[in-house]
Design an enzyme around this catalytic site. Sequence first.
Site: not given
Ligand code: NAD
Length: 490
Positions: A185, A237-238, A242, A260, A294, A392
Amino acid sequence: MSPATFPFSRGTLPTQLFINNEYIDPKDPSTFSVFNPRDNSLVSNKVPQAGPEDVDAAVSAAEAAFPQWKAITATERRRILLKFAALVQEHAEALAELTRLTLGAPYNAFGKFEIDLCTNAFEYNAGWIDKFAGEAYPQQDGFMRITRHEPLGVTAGIVPWNGPIGTVGLKAAPALATGNCFILKPSEKTPFAALALGALIKEAGFPPGVFQVLSGDGKTGALLASHMRVRKVSFTGSIPTGKKVQKMAAESNLKRVTLELGGKSPAVVFDDANLENAVTWCVNAITINTGQACFAASRVYVQEGIFDKFTEKYKAALEEKAKGINDPEDPSTVMGPLVDKAQFQRVTGFVERGAQTNKILTGGQRVGDKGFYIQPTVFTDVKQDEEIYKEEIFGPVSILNSFKTEEEVLKKANATEYGLMAGVFTQDINRALRVASEFESGMVGVNCISLNFLNTPFGGSKQSGLGRECGRDALEHFTEPKTVMINLTY
Ligand code: NAD
């Protein structure tokens, strides 16, 4: 498949879901729009939003494919993964272009890097397929014991926009190498390269249902995270999302979860550090992908003895980087725009609020009057209770503070709920190892920061994550140990 026959390009965007090795229209007619951050122009308003019926169809196809995929010979599975890696590499420029349209990452500065990451991850994990052995305990008390790593079944990867194809390599490759089926996804901000992978999945020879792609926003992610027949979700993601994913996983079928998440990573530079080296790593670590990384080194602590010299060089090097801010379509561009309007407003909001009570060393301004370009920005002498110190920002924005002693800086570096990456810069090996062991962080660089390797665990401690990607750890997180007990006296 030659570049000429690769079916997708900026003129022919993939706008269907990839289920059971076919491109199909979603049952749910909703679509969403994506925009180009270089000028905020509409790229497409036809990106499909996978709904409950689409998710169920993909899960059913994956369930049906699992017995065959699990039983396929190691040689055949490796051949398919390696062919997929070769195809991704062959179409690197086309895939990066599909990402660049909505992420804005220049090819030479980031696009190529993240496609290579995906290719390398598939090659690395393909190599594990016939080497990920269990354990055997010799006869004891009349029993022999064997442990096996069993695949989990239907697994899913929910990925962010900042490394849309690199993160596919980190999740899909170990999942598929260990015999799982995998549903991807992608982020709603960067759907096209992921959807285009469908053509390469089929060409590589993955059986139908083994590797599928469902575009959609958080609602599609939530359908996967709460699905009763998905056995694992690997999420990047965030932190707030998470936590929701983990809650949905627990409240549905207790599916396995890897998280992550975000970071606010400290770089600690001691008086005896090689100044040029420390400056280079700290600058690259906050400007790669326009700071949307990240593990970006967003808190820099420099010991008093070299603080002034470091500050001067750090400022000069960031201003040099700023000269490379330009259109991501130009191959010489070093920094492109932020991903979209929402991210631009978020980052500039932090900068504007921060500027009210803190000193800006460099940057702080928008670049140009269209698109979402921003100067690398550094705040100095920032107090620990300021939001720019604690949160962040996910843009090219760092804070630079001085410190006196090792004890003091460790307290400051660790005074956070994040724990993804840290770096220590010093010529003293004893201090380097001592500080490395004291950092509350999943990864630590010595005389380097904000990097990762495919053969060592990647991930965060505290609220930066749960579980690890890369290395043997990734394979373990996509399998379940099974103990077989053999009665030798029977
Ligand atoms: P986000 O949490 O907004 O979205 C990440 C993913 O989750 C997207 O595909 C989104 O559609 C999905 N999502 C959103 N709401 C959801 C829900 N309720 N249930 C399931 N899935 C859902 O994050 P973002 O803005 O896309 O990415 C930025 C964040 O990702 C930053 O905090 C960054 O630090 C983190 N990140 C971490 C790593 C790592 O390896 N630690 C790597 C890259 C990015």
